[in-house]
Design a protein around this motif. Structure first.
Motif, PDB file in Angstrom:
ATOM      1  N   GLY A   1      -5.839  11.386  -6.787  1.00  0.00           N
ATOM      2  CA  GLY A   1      -5.837   9.809  -6.539  1.00  0.00           C
ATOM      3  C   GLY A   1      -6.080   8.712  -7.444  1.00  0.00           C
ATOM      4  O   GLY A   1      -6.498   7.691  -7.271  1.00  0.00           O
ATOM      5  N   GLU A   2      -6.227   9.301  -8.982  1.00  0.00           N
ATOM      6  CA  GLU A   2      -6.643   8.379  -9.959  1.00  0.00           C
ATOM      7  C   GLU A   2      -5.720   7.405 -10.443  1.00  0.00           C
ATOM      8  O   GLU A   2      -4.352   7.814 -10.019  1.00  0.00           O
ATOM      9  N   MET A   3      -6.008   6.118 -10.868  1.00  0.00           N
ATOM     10  CA  MET A   3      -4.663   5.486 -11.229  1.00  0.00           C
ATOM     11  C   MET A   3      -4.078   5.961 -12.339  1.00  0.00           C
ATOM     12  O   MET A   3      -4.658   6.543 -13.147  1.00  0.00           O
ATOM     13  N   PRO A   4      -2.808   5.571 -12.577  1.00  0.00           N
ATOM     14  CA  PRO A   4      -1.915   5.912 -13.723  1.00  0.00           C
ATOM     15  C   PRO A   4      -2.343   5.553 -15.094  1.00  0.00           C
ATOM     16  O   PRO A   4      -3.022   4.295 -15.243  1.00  0.00           O
ATOM     17  N   LYS A   5      -2.395   6.383 -16.161  1.00  0.00           N
ATOM     18  CA  LYS A   5      -2.591   5.958 -17.257  1.00  0.00           C
ATOM     19  C   LYS A   5      -1.512   5.960 -18.323  1.00  0.00           C
ATOM     20  O   LYS A   5      -1.385   5.228 -19.301  1.00  0.00           O
ATOM     21  N   ASN A   6      -0.144   6.529 -18.007  1.00  0.00           N
ATOM     22  CA  ASN A   6       0.888   6.628 -18.617  1.00  0.00           C
ATOM     23  C   ASN A   6       1.670   5.248 -18.703  1.00  0.00           C
ATOM     24  O   ASN A   6       1.763   4.655 -17.327  1.00  0.00           O
ATOM     25  N   PRO A   7       1.986   4.711 -19.480  1.00  0.00           N
ATOM     26  CA  PRO A   7       2.725   3.164 -19.644  1.00  0.00           C
ATOM     27  C   PRO A   7       3.792   2.957 -18.775  1.00  0.00           C
ATOM     28  O   PRO A   7       4.003   2.108 -18.001  1.00  0.00           O
ATOM     29  N   ASN A   8       4.695   4.103 -18.713  1.00  0.00           N
ATOM     30  CA  ASN A   8       5.784   3.941 -17.704  1.00  0.00           C
ATOM     31  C   ASN A   8       5.441   3.993 -16.471  1.00  0.00           C
ATOM     32  O   ASN A   8       6.062   3.298 -15.527  1.00  0.00           O
ATOM     33  N   GLN A   9       4.490   4.844 -15.914  1.00  0.00           N
ATOM     34  CA  GLN A   9       3.975   4.765 -14.513  1.00  0.00           C
ATOM     35  C   GLN A   9       3.124   3.515 -14.228  1.00  0.00           C
ATOM     36  O   GLN A   9       3.237   2.981 -13.137  1.00  0.00           O
TER      37      GLN A   9
ATOM     38  N   ALA B   1       0.239  -2.942   0.288  1.00  0.00           N
ATOM     39  CA  ALA B   1      -0.487  -1.492   0.623  1.00  0.00           C
ATOM     40  C   ALA B   1       0.540  -0.424   1.282  1.00  0.00           C
ATOM     41  O   ALA B   1       0.725   0.599   1.013  1.00  0.00           O
ATOM     42  N   LYS B   2       1.675  -0.973   1.916  1.00  0.00           N
ATOM     43  CA  LYS B   2       2.904  -0.281   2.264  1.00  0.00           C
ATOM     44  C   LYS B   2       3.422   0.553   1.236  1.00  0.00           C
ATOM     45  O   LYS B   2       4.027   1.454   1.454  1.00  0.00           O
ATOM     46  N   ASN B   3       3.585  -0.344  -0.227  1.00  0.00           N
ATOM     47  CA  ASN B   3       4.443   0.226  -1.090  1.00  0.00           C
ATOM     48  C   ASN B   3       3.536   1.209  -1.635  1.00  0.00           C
ATOM     49  O   ASN B   3       3.941   2.040  -2.682  1.00  0.00           O
TER      50      ASN B   3
ATOM     51  N   LEU C   1     -11.265   2.873   0.970  1.00  0.00           N
ATOM     52  CA  LEU C   1     -10.231   1.789   0.940  1.00  0.00           C
ATOM     53  C   LEU C   1      -8.891   2.278   0.478  1.00  0.00           C
ATOM     54  O   LEU C   1      -7.983   1.806   1.037  1.00  0.00           O
ATOM     55  N   LEU C   2      -9.165   2.955  -0.679  1.00  0.00           N
ATOM     56  CA  LEU C   2      -7.842   3.540  -1.484  1.00  0.00           C
ATOM     57  C   LEU C   2      -7.374   4.341  -0.691  1.00  0.00           C
ATOM     58  O   LEU C   2      -5.916   4.417  -0.760  1.00  0.00           O
ATOM     59  N   GLU C   3      -7.777   5.426   0.137  1.00  0.00           N
ATOM     60  CA  GLU C   3      -7.300   6.429   0.914  1.00  0.00           C
ATOM     61  C   GLU C   3      -6.448   5.752   1.886  1.00  0.00           C
ATOM     62  O   GLU C   3      -5.528   6.058   2.215  1.00  0.00           O
ATOM     63  N   LYS C   4      -6.744   4.755   2.662  1.00  0.00           N
ATOM     64  CA  LYS C   4      -6.263   3.861   3.622  1.00  0.00           C
ATOM     65  C   LYS C   4      -5.196   3.220   3.112  1.00  0.00           C
ATOM     66  O   LYS C   4      -4.088   3.354   3.910  1.00  0.00           O
ATOM     67  N   MET C   5      -5.248   2.506   1.850  1.00  0.00           N
ATOM     68  CA  MET C   5      -4.029   1.773   1.348  1.00  0.00           C
ATOM     69  C   MET C   5      -2.871   2.956   0.829  1.00  0.00           C
ATOM     70  O   MET C   5      -1.772   2.516   1.278  1.00  0.00           O
ATOM     71  N   LYS C   6      -3.171   4.085   0.490  1.00  0.00           N
ATOM     72  CA  LYS C   6      -2.369   4.964  -0.052  1.00  0.00           C
ATOM     73  C   LYS C   6      -1.451   5.599   1.268  1.00  0.00           C
ATOM     74  O   LYS C   6      -0.301   5.984   1.069  1.00  0.00           O
ATOM     75  N   LYS C   7      -2.109   5.341   2.350  1.00  0.00           N
ATOM     76  CA  LYS C   7      -1.375   5.548   3.643  1.00  0.00           C
ATOM     77  C   LYS C   7      -0.631   4.574   4.205  1.00  0.00           C
ATOM     78  O   LYS C   7       0.057   4.474   5.469  1.00  0.00           O
ATOM     79  N   GLY C   8      -0.770   3.326   3.627  1.00  0.00           N
ATOM     80  CA  GLY C   8      -0.164   1.974   3.861  1.00  0.00           C
ATOM     81  C   GLY C   8      -0.974   1.161   4.929  1.00  0.00           C
ATOM     82  O   GLY C   8      -0.353   0.318   5.563  1.00  0.00           O
ATOM     83  N   ILE C   9      -2.116   1.546   4.775  1.00  0.00           N
ATOM     84  CA  ILE C   9      -3.075   0.814   6.014  1.00  0.00           C
ATOM     85  C   ILE C   9      -3.810  -0.298   5.373  1.00  0.00           C
ATOM     86  O   ILE C   9      -4.473  -0.126   4.389  1.00  0.00           O
ATOM     87  N   PHE C  10      -3.722  -1.540   5.720  1.00  0.00           N
ATOM     88  CA  PHE C  10      -4.455  -2.517   5.245  1.00  0.00           C
ATOM     89  C   PHE C  10      -4.843  -3.685   6.291  1.00  0.00           C
ATOM     90  O   PHE C  10      -3.513  -4.364   6.820  1.00  0.00           O
ATOM     91  N   THR C  11      -5.842  -3.852   6.905  1.00  0.00           N
ATOM     92  CA  THR C  11      -6.176  -4.693   7.969  1.00  0.00           C
ATOM     93  C   THR C  11      -6.804  -5.972   7.486  1.00  0.00           C
ATOM     94  O   THR C  11      -7.382  -5.838   6.250  1.00  0.00           O
ATOM     95  N   LEU C  12      -7.010  -6.851   8.510  1.00  0.00           N
ATOM     96  CA  LEU C  12      -7.599  -8.015   7.928  1.00  0.00           C
ATOM     97  C   LEU C  12      -9.215  -7.773   7.934  1.00  0.00           C
ATOM     98  O   LEU C  12      -9.886  -8.485   7.009  1.00  0.00           O
ATOM     99  N   ARG C  13      -9.780  -6.804   8.630  1.00  0.00           N
ATOM    100  CA  ARG C  13     -11.182  -6.478   8.303  1.00  0.00           C
ATOM    101  C   ARG C  13     -11.203  -5.919   7.096  1.00  0.00           C
ATOM    102  O   ARG C  13     -12.252  -6.119   6.231  1.00  0.00           O
ATOM    103  N   MET C  14     -10.457  -5.225   6.382  1.00  0.00           N
ATOM    104  CA  MET C  14     -10.518  -4.617   4.983  1.00  0.00           C
ATOM    105  C   MET C  14     -10.387  -5.856   3.851  1.00  0.00           C
ATOM    106  O   MET C  14     -11.168  -5.789   2.933  1.00  0.00           O
ATOM    107  N   MET C  15      -9.605  -6.623   4.274  1.00  0.00           N
ATOM    108  CA  MET C  15      -9.504  -7.900   3.260  1.00  0.00           C
ATOM    109  C   MET C  15     -10.681  -8.948   3.453  1.00  0.00           C
ATOM    110  O   MET C  15     -11.160  -9.185   2.420  1.00  0.00           O
ATOM    111  N   ARG C  16     -11.342  -8.830   4.623  1.00  0.00           N
ATOM    112  CA  ARG C  16     -12.626  -9.603   4.761  1.00  0.00           C
ATOM    113  C   ARG C  16     -13.505  -9.132   3.786  1.00  0.00           C
ATOM    114  O   ARG C  16     -14.397  -9.725   3.235  1.00  0.00           O
ATOM    115  N   ASP C  17     -13.715  -7.627   4.164  1.00  0.00           N
ATOM    116  CA  ASP C  17     -14.745  -6.795   3.252  1.00  0.00           C
ATOM    117  C   ASP C  17     -14.662  -7.190   1.560  1.00  0.00           C
ATOM    118  O   ASP C  17     -15.580  -7.191   1.067  1.00  0.00           O
TER     119      ASP C  17
END
Length: 528
Positions: free
Chosen positions: A457-465, A445-447, A336-352
């Motif tokens: 691909g880990e989430m940021p830990k720096n407060p500014n990020q 997802a696009k952003n 899911l994260l890999e697809k969203m990082k490419k800006g992809i988010f479908t209705l199927r993904m939202m349903r899941d």
């Protein structure tokens, strides 16, 4: 949620301390008076309230605090090292307001922990109408989905329909069941049921007894006889949180007749005062092991005192969400994260993702665990749950092309909209609402392409990020969780909860390895 009003009153009382320019004995007395009013208003017994007040006054003496100590921090959190040193010299424990409130629900007695590969007999007792029979099934379901072999024994020959209720629940929850419609002696049924399940190597054997009242002497004698016959490893008292102060006397009566080792508090998804349940728990001197937060079988949560207090104070409970996600295997969302990082988010993904939310229990109980979203009125919780289910029905009526394609396929095609709505049995306005809900997620997802993720691909830990990441959230979502500061606080809680879970896993592994080493040494000695 039960005790939410109490939590709000306590949180407001503590907020006064933070607003006060100077903390002195007068301000402390006002705080104690506010806490007393809140607890008495929630139906907590007078005896318990007086004990709490005495403890705070005795162990929180402002005049004895060292110079330079942050008094507000000491009163609320006890994270001040100087204060701990100061009180250790007096052989006292670090007690604060929150710690004292937490102690109302705490017990020095250690709860029984079932062991794998052994028949663990658990006997349920409780008042009529406390939700005992349903809770038996919930506990059975809790262990079954975690891979335990579970059996239910119905020993309630007193209440009409008890046999049918437990049998039907067991079938729905896919749990083995034993009962006897003809036999009238509950002791014989208990002995036979436990014997059969032990012979078949069942690990969790739950014995449901008749609901009783302290005035019903014959039923109490029956309960004692069943306990003597099956010799349970754990006796659980089921307490209804919506009952008043009468619960304390009832709980005391149970404790005098059988060894109440654990407590389960039910109906915590309601809006009753709930203080009677606190008094009942104190009377039993037994730990709370689970809480019931809804009607469904998966709405039974393992109880942690500190987390529960944080929840009713409006501080959320991220650690429980992280643990639930791991147990339901929902934490591994790499695809899911890999697809969203490419800006992809479908209705199927939202349903899941909507389906994953429902797997974790009721919508309301999950909102209670998220800081900033835990003050929704019950009507909003129920409406949100129903809305989520309506969306799932609508998406189940879509074709693969519609679920995986661009939203414009549906948004610009009234014929498709009518076909989907006919299949789902809903008004066309629902599909328009679904599109409105989907668009902010798709925009997020696009952003995500611009987000400051780590190398792996880990989430940021720096407060500014983290602050940059907050700007990509939909404005209404960001506002609900308390703006940029609320988002950063939420992220930090998720990260600390994950770290805590990882640490616990490492400790468990070390313990298992140590046990294996000791076993190997023992085997070598035996061979010699």
């Amino acid at each position: 949620m039960v005790l939410t009003e109490l939590g709000s009153s306590l949180a407001n009382a503590l907020a006064k301390i933070n607003r006060a320019p100077k903390i002195d004995d007068k301000i402390l007395q006002i705080l104690i008076a506010d806490i007393e009013r809140a607890l008495l208003g929630a139906d907590v017994s007078t005896k318990l309230v007086e004990k709490l007040k005495g403890n705070i006054r005795e162990k929180l003496r402002l005049s004895e605090l060292p110079a330079g100590v942050d008094v507000k921090r000491v009163i609320e959190k006890v994270e001040c090292a100087q204060y701990k040193v100061a009180i250790q010299t007096k052989k006292q424990k670090g007690i604060t307001v929150i710690k004292e409130i937490t102690s109302l629900l705490d017990s020095e007695r250690v709860a029984y922990v079932p062991r794998r590969g052994k028949s663990n007999v658990i006997m349920f007792v409780g008042l009529q109408g406390s939700g005992k029979t349903t809770t038996c099934t919930k506990l059975g379901y809790y262990y079954r989905v975690r891979g335990w072999k579970v059996g239910l024994v119905c020993c309630d020959t007193f209440r009409a329909g008890a046999f049918d209720q437990l049998e039907q629940n067991a079938i729905k929850a896919k749990i083995h069941f034993y009962g006897d419609r003809v036999e009238t002696d509950p002791v014989k049924i208990a002995l036979e049921g436990v014997k059969r399940f032990k012979e078949k190597k069942f690990e969790i054997i739950i014995v449901d007894t008749s609901g009783r009242h302290k005035q019903e002497e014959s039923l109490f004698e029956e309960m004692e006889m069943i306990a003597h016959a099956v010799k349970p490893d754990d006796t659980i008292l089921v307490v209804d949180s919506t009952n008043g102060q009468q619960l304390e006397a009832q709980a005391e009566a149970f404790r005098k007749r059988v060894d109440v080792a654990s407590v389960i508090v039910t109906k915590l998804d309601g809006h009753a005062k709930g203080g009677g349940a606190l008094s009942a728990v104190a009377a039993t001197k037994a730990p709370i092991v689970f809480i019931g937060v809804g009607e469904h079988f998966n709405e039974l949560q393992k109880f942690d005192t500190q987390r529960f207090v944080n929840r009713i104070l409006g501080r959320g409970d991220i650690a429980t969400i992280v643990e639930d996600m791991k147990e339901q295997k929902l934490d591994d969302q790499k695809e899911l994260l890999e697809k969203m990082k490419k800006g992809i988010f479908t209705l199927r993904m939202m349903r899941d993702q909507f389906q994953n939310i429902l797997k974790m229990g009721s919508f309301g109980s999950m909102m209670q665990m998220i800081p900033g979203l835990n003050n929704l009125p019950k009507e909003s919780e129920e409406a949100s749950q129903q809305r989520l289910q309506n969306f799932l029905v609508i998406m189940d009526s879509m074709t693969a092309e519609e679920l995986d394609g661009d939203i414009s396929l549906i948004e610009t095609n009234p014929a498709r909209q009518r076909r989907i709505c006919r299949g789902a049995g809903v008004h066309i306005n629902f599909i328009r609402e679904l599109v409105m809900v989907y668009k902010p997620f798709a925009g997020f997802a696009k952003n995500m392409k611009k987000m400051p993720f780590g190398k792996n691909g880990e989430m940021p830990k720096n407060p500014n990020q983290m602050a940059k990441m907050a700007n990509f959230l939909p404005e209404n979502v960001l506002r609900q969780i308390g703006g940029q500061a609320g988002f950063m606080n939420l992220m930090q809680k998720f990260q600390s909860a994950e770290a805590g879970t990882a640490l616990q896993s490492m400790q468990n592994m070390q313990s298992r390895m140590k046990g294996m080493q000791q076993m190997a040494k023992s085997q070598r000695r035996n061979r010699r």
